[in-house]
Design a protein around this motif. Structure first.
Motif: not given
Length: 173
Positions: A22, A25-26, A31-34
């Motif tokens: 996370w 991703a930040e 997005e985390d999922s990507n």
């Protein structure tokens, strides 16, 4: 060959402090999922791994806190060899040199050299000699890598968000 997002993940992990998915991703503003498939791909290549030294906690929307094990760059010789091989396989030789320079000045490589002294230099030389070394091009230094532009744009976004510790870390590399 590594994608630009994979390279950016590797560059963030060069601080050798470990970062949760996370958090990566930040930093990358995705997005985390990507990011998960990218992290899984790097994990499968043995370039990164999860180390259960500490858990990274984040408050999730409406679901309370959750913990995640942070990612680190591989501390094995095989993982390092794969990392250098993938960087050397770039279609832009000047990006290879730019990345190797950043890696050479990183905390990660310092720790790897303390652990594996001679083997590290041998791996770098072996993997670069298999392809066209960017350092054999006399115009190499004068070409501005496209990754450099992206990284400094990312640095400006990090500074704008107020994450000065990460920005300072990137600048000191």
């Amino acid at each position: 060959m590594l994608t630009k997002t994979q390279v950016k993940v590797i560059l963030i992990l060069l601080d050798n402090r470990g970062h949760a998915g996370w958090e990566l991703a930040e930093y990358l503003e995705i997005e985390d999922s990507n990011l998960n498939p990218i992290l899984k791909s790097l994990e499968k290549m043995e370039i990164i791994y999860k180390e259960n030294l500490r858990l990274s906690r984040k408050q999730h929307k409406n679901k309370g806190y959750y913990s995640e094990i942070p990612y680190f760059l591989s501390k094995s010789l095989n993982g390092f060899r794969i990392l250098i091989r993938e960087i050397a396989a770039t279609s832009q030789p000047y990006d290879t040199g730019f990345l190797l320079e950043i890696i050479d000045n990183s905390k990660y490589l310092k720790i790897m050299k303390e652990q594996f002294k001679e083997e590290i230099n041998t791996i770098i030389n072996d993997e670069l000699s298999k392809g066209d070394s960017p350092f054999s091009d006399p115009f190499f230094v004068e070409i501005k890598p496209e990754l450099e532009e992206e990284l400094f744009c990312d640095l400006e976004r990090v500074c704008a968000r107020g994450n000065s510790s990460l920005a300072e870390e990137i600048l000191t590399r």
